[in-house]
Scaffold this motif. Structure first.
Motif, mmCIF file in Angstrom:
data_model
loop_
_atom_site.group_PDB
_atom_site.id
_atom_site.type_symbol
_atom_site.label_atom_id
_atom_site.label_comp_id
_atom_site.label_asym_id
_atom_site.label_seq_id
_atom_site.Cartn_x
_atom_site.Cartn_y
_atom_site.Cartn_z
ATOM 1 N N UNK A 22 0.861 -1.179 0.000
ATOM 2 C CA UNK A 22 0.000 0.000 0.000
ATOM 3 C C UNK A 22 0.895 1.226 0.000
ATOM 4 N N UNK A 23 0.443 2.271 -0.658
ATOM 5 C CA UNK A 23 1.244 3.480 -0.725
ATOM 6 C C UNK A 23 2.503 3.313 -1.557
ATOM 7 N N UNK A 24 2.518 2.287 -2.407
ATOM 8 C CA UNK A 24 3.690 2.062 -3.251
ATOM 9 C C UNK A 24 4.838 1.378 -2.549
ATOM 10 N N UNK A 25 4.578 0.814 -1.364
ATOM 11 C CA UNK A 25 5.640 0.119 -0.623
ATOM 12 C C UNK A 25 5.139 -1.246 -0.155
ATOM 13 N N UNK A 26 6.084 -2.139 0.148
ATOM 14 C CA UNK A 26 5.780 -3.491 0.600
ATOM 15 C C UNK A 26 5.795 -3.540 2.123
ATOM 16 N N UNK A 27 4.772 -4.149 2.706
ATOM 17 C CA UNK A 27 4.696 -4.274 4.164
ATOM 18 C C UNK A 27 5.260 -5.610 4.630
ATOM 19 N N UNK A 28 6.578 -5.722 4.663
ATOM 20 C CA UNK A 28 7.199 -6.993 5.027
ATOM 21 C C UNK A 28 6.847 -7.431 6.446
ATOM 22 N N UNK B 24 11.286 -9.747 -14.041
ATOM 23 C CA UNK B 24 12.038 -8.952 -13.068
ATOM 24 C C UNK B 24 13.318 -8.399 -13.706
ATOM 25 N N UNK B 25 13.972 -9.201 -14.514
ATOM 26 C CA UNK B 25 15.216 -8.767 -15.139
ATOM 27 C C UNK B 25 14.996 -7.537 -16.016
ATOM 28 N N UNK B 26 13.861 -7.493 -16.723
ATOM 29 C CA UNK B 26 13.579 -6.340 -17.578
ATOM 30 C C UNK B 26 13.382 -5.067 -16.775
ATOM 31 N N UNK C 107 7.170 -2.164 -9.497
ATOM 32 C CA UNK C 107 7.962 -1.612 -10.605
ATOM 33 C C UNK C 107 7.068 -1.348 -11.811
ATOM 34 N N UNK C 108 6.176 -2.277 -12.106
ATOM 35 C CA UNK C 108 5.253 -2.108 -13.235
ATOM 36 C C UNK C 108 4.309 -0.928 -13.001
ATOM 37 N N UNK C 109 3.765 -0.834 -11.796
ATOM 38 C CA UNK C 109 2.799 0.219 -11.487
ATOM 39 C C UNK C 109 3.443 1.601 -11.556
ATOM 40 N N UNK C 110 4.619 1.736 -10.979
ATOM 41 C CA UNK C 110 5.299 3.030 -11.011
ATOM 42 C C UNK C 110 5.594 3.449 -12.447
ATOM 43 N N UNK C 111 5.998 2.508 -13.287
ATOM 44 C CA UNK C 111 6.303 2.841 -14.683
ATOM 45 C C UNK C 111 5.041 3.171 -15.465
#
Length: 229
Positions: free
Chosen positions: A62-68, A180-182, A206-210
């Motif tokens: 959420x918020x563009x970050x992962x909640x580990x 992931x490599x791309x 990564x996909x969402x931000x792009x």
């Protein structure tokens, strides 16, 4: 919560319609305000049913970050004859024997999935098993929607492979590792449910931000682009 009443419409259908409206409203928000849940299942073969689920992991975003801190990983106890999948998924027969009951894990997952969008790589496989696990365990998973990072990547690269090999896409172009490599993401250990869930979450972000770029992007736009095949 206000109960919707619609004259002439059975209450069960009215409740379903109200749920649909609430989900639709939630997905109209900016993608960063919505909860996403990256999920991965490891199984006893590709054609098994819910009784063949060997491990489940999930991690929220959420918020563009992962909640580990809210990530979860469970090995599942099963009585079905095991094949080489246990080795492939870095498990032992002892791990399986001491695993958790699928119903209790499904209850925890269903709670984590409330008001969240399920995200998975090749999501059709994981979602098929989770839906089948509903009647099998008596606990249904009900996410806002389902997004497939494989399909997000396929649409992003549609032109890239349009003319390759007479229009055929290379067979390994859309593995989790290749995707992931791309995006210049680091290599992770494959075929471990928690590692793969985190790897999927990183790829999704990564996909969402792009896709968002410098503009706006709603959750519904991501859902449409990542709809499982």
């Amino acid at each position: 919560m206000t109960t919707l009443t619609m004259p002439g419409l059975p209450q069960k259908l009215a409740d379903r319609y109200q749920s649909w409206r609430q989900q639709r409203s939630a997905l109209q928000q900016d993608w960063r305000t919505v909860r996403w849940l990256a999920v991965d299942l490891e199984t006893n073969g590709l054609d098994c049913g819910p009784e063949g689920i060997l491990s489940i992991a999930w991690v929220p975003m959420q918020g563009g970050v992962i909640g580990m801190g809210e990530a979860r990983y469970h090995v599942i106890r099963t009585d079905v004859p095991l094949n080489q999948s246990v080795v492939h998924h870095h498990l032992t027969t002892g791990d399986i024997a001491e695993g958790a009951d699928l119903r209790s894990v499904m209850a925890e997952l269903a709670a984590a999935m409330t008001d969240a969008v399920l995200v998975a790589h090749h999501a059709g496989l994981d979602w098929r098993l989770l839906k089948a696990a509903g009647p099998y365990t008596g606990v249904a998973a009900d996410p806002l929607a389902v997004v497939d990072t494989l399909q997000l990547e396929r649409r992003r690269n549609a032109q890239r492979y349009q003319h390759d090999q007479m229009g055929a896409t290379p067979f390994d172009a859309y593995t989790l590792a290749a995707c992931r490599q791309r995006h210049d993401l680091p290599t992770r250990t494959a075929h471990h449910a928690l590692e793969d869930a985190v790897a999927c979450a990183e790829l999704f972000l990564a996909q969402a931000w792009k896709l968002a770029g410098s503009g706006s992007l709603t959750a519904s736009q991501l859902v449409r682009q990542g709809r499982p095949a």
